[in-house]
Scaffold this active site. Structure first.
Site, PDB file in Angstrom:
ATOM      1  CE  LYS A  57     -11.844   2.558  -3.277  1.00  0.00           C
ATOM      2  NZ  LYS A  57     -10.871   2.127  -2.304  1.00  0.00           N
ATOM      3  CB  SER A  82     -16.701  -6.837  -0.992  1.00  0.00           C
ATOM      4  OG  SER A  82     -15.341  -6.814  -1.342  1.00  0.00           O
ATOM      5  CD  GLU A 208       1.513  -3.277  -6.679  1.00  0.00           C
ATOM      6  OE1 GLU A 208       0.314  -3.375  -6.966  1.00  0.00           O
ATOM      7  OE2 GLU A 208       2.411  -3.426  -7.519  1.00  0.00           O
ATOM      8  N   GLY A 212       0.842  -8.887  -4.161  1.00  0.00           N
ATOM      9  CA  GLY A 212       0.207  -8.597  -5.449  1.00  0.00           C
ATOM     10  C   GLY A 212       0.828  -7.370  -6.075  1.00  0.00           C
ATOM     11  CG  ASP A 214      -1.720  -5.717  -9.816  1.00  0.00           C
ATOM     12  OD1 ASP A 214      -1.679  -5.840  -8.575  1.00  0.00           O
ATOM     13  OD2 ASP A 214      -2.478  -4.911 -10.384  1.00  0.00           O
ATOM     14  CB  SER A 308      -5.903   5.086   1.771  1.00  0.00           C
ATOM     15  OG  SER A 308      -5.608   3.783   2.235  1.00  0.00           O
TER      16      SER A 308
HETATM   17  C1  LIG Z   1      -9.767   1.467  -2.362  1.00  0.00           C
HETATM   18  C2  LIG Z   1      -8.711   1.641  -1.348  1.00  0.00           C
HETATM   19  C3  LIG Z   1      -7.352   1.681  -1.701  1.00  0.00           C
HETATM   20  C4  LIG Z   1      -6.882   1.519  -3.120  1.00  0.00           C
HETATM   21  O1  LIG Z   1      -7.346   2.563  -3.940  1.00  0.00           O
HETATM   22  P1  LIG Z   1      -7.281   2.472  -5.533  1.00  0.00           P
HETATM   23  O2  LIG Z   1      -7.874   3.732  -6.009  1.00  0.00           O
HETATM   24  O3  LIG Z   1      -8.060   1.247  -5.939  1.00  0.00           O
HETATM   25  O4  LIG Z   1      -5.847   2.298  -5.879  1.00  0.00           O
HETATM   26  C5  LIG Z   1      -6.434   1.895  -0.706  1.00  0.00           C
HETATM   27  N1  LIG Z   1      -6.807   2.052   0.586  1.00  0.00           N
HETATM   28  C6  LIG Z   1      -8.098   2.011   0.962  1.00  0.00           C
HETATM   29  C7  LIG Z   1      -8.433   2.189   2.401  1.00  0.00           C
HETATM   30  C8  LIG Z   1      -9.109   1.817   0.012  1.00  0.00           C
HETATM   31  O5  LIG Z   1     -10.377   1.776   0.386  1.00  0.00           O
END
Ligand SMILES: *Cc1c(COP(=O)(O)O)cnc(C)c1O
Length: 329
Positions: A57, A82, A208, A212, A214, A308
């Site tokens: 992020k 959050s 996902e 969920g 979606d 991620s």
């Molecule tokens: C925000 C986040 C996601 C999902 O990312 P999107 O861009 O909302 O699809 C996945 N893994 C982690 C660790 C995140 O912080």
């Protein structure tokens, strides 16, 4: 849908990569013989759990704030989150000398509130049951002249997230498959644009939580599907719908979206700890869990897997170590 009508193109990702150079970490790409044996494929894990603030992020947040006018930078920015977007925004704003306000639910974990404040953000609390955080952020934007930077439905955020996959392909070369976790779809859409340009022919799959699905339903129906907050340990992917800018990008460049269960996530978190010596959060394990459980057949293929983030509550982490069955494939 032609590429020119999409909100983001590869040149935007290229520009984001230049802004992030020397600012974001160039995260490691790890391999594991055991993971290859279990999946029957050649896997390359791009480890954003080692990114600043512990998740990708930071990339989108820093790129989006960098793209604001000087005048807007002087007024400041506001975000609602959050989770990891809050911390990414707080750190990026501090590095760029921009005042940042974060709207967070009053019942957010104390640790996350404290971490966000420590990065120098002003935190505004709201009652999850009574108020809508998007409305609050929009009002703060109007009253105080702050730029609202959402977690995924924003072109400069998507472009920043796309730099993850640009780096991965630069390091390991073109891929047959790419698996990316999906919440609101910012990371997936940026990744898909990067893959389409730097590794044409690569099959891009979103992943996902089963609780969920979606994004899967949205991609398959062509309409953005809204759901209740899903009950899953993948809190980074607990979004209720994908973004408006996201859907056309998924339609143009994403092959399919698949799901994995929380039990599969727990086992994957344990695999990462036990076999690869790393801490990964629920959402961070989504893409790997799909590959290791052969949700899609990738036998003999060269596969990119995005990890991620690594911000997991230690009590939940301990539970995953104690209770989950080892991944066997
Ligand atoms: C925000 C986040 C996601 C999902 O990312 P999107 O861009 O909302 O699809 C996945 N893994 C982690 C660790 C995140 O912080």
């Amino acid at each position: 849908m032609t590429a020119t009508t999409l909100a983001v193109n590869y040149a935007d990702i290229d520009a984001a990569a230049r802004r992030l150079e020397g600012v974001a970490h160039r995260t490691p790409v790890l391999t594991s013989r055991q993971a290859d044996d279990i999946s029957g494929a050649q896997l390359f894990f791009k480890c954003e759990n080692y990114q600043r603030v512990g998740a990708f992020k930071f990339r989108g947040a820093y790129n989006a704030i960098s793209c604001l006018s000087d005048q807007q930078k002087q007024r400041g920015v506001v975000a609602f989150s959050s989770g990891n977007h809050a911390q990414g925004m707080a750190l990026a704003a501090r590095m760029l000398g921009v005042k940042v306000t974060i709207v967070m639910p009053s019942d957010a974990p104390a640790m996350k509130l404290a971490a966000t404040r420590e990065y120098g953000a002003e935190v505004i609390l709201y009652d999850r049951q009574q108020e809508d955080r998007e409305v609050i952020a929009a009002r703060l934007g109007q009253e105080r002249g702050l730029a609202v930077i959402p977690a995924y439905d924003h072109a400069d955020v998507i472009a920043g997230q796309g730099t993850v996959v640009k780096e991965l392909i630069e390091e390991v070369g073109p891929l047959d498959y790419l698996f990316v976790c999906t919440g609101g779809g910012g990371l997936l859409s940026g990744s898909a644009i990067a893959a389409a340009h730097w590794s044409p022919g690569c099959v891009v799959i979103g992943v996902e939580p089963e609780a969920g699905n979606d994004a899967q339903r949205s991609l398959r129906s062509g309409q953005i599907v809204h759901i209740e907050v899903p009950a899953t340990i993948a809190d980074g992917a607990q979004t209720q719908h994908i973004g408006k800018l996201v859907l056309p990008i998924l339609q143009a460049h994403v092959h399919d979206i698949v799901t994995v269960s929380d039990d599969q996530l727990r086992a994957q978190i344990r695999f990462f700890a036990e076999r690869m010596k790393m801490v990964v959060e629920g959402a961070g394990a989504l893409a790997a869990a799909a590959v290791m459980n052969k949700v899609v057949d990738v036998a003999g293929k060269k596969v990119g897997v995005i990890v991620s983030g690594g911000n997991i509550d230690m009590a939940l982490f301990a539970e995953c170590m104690a209770r989950s069955a080892p991944v066997r494939g």
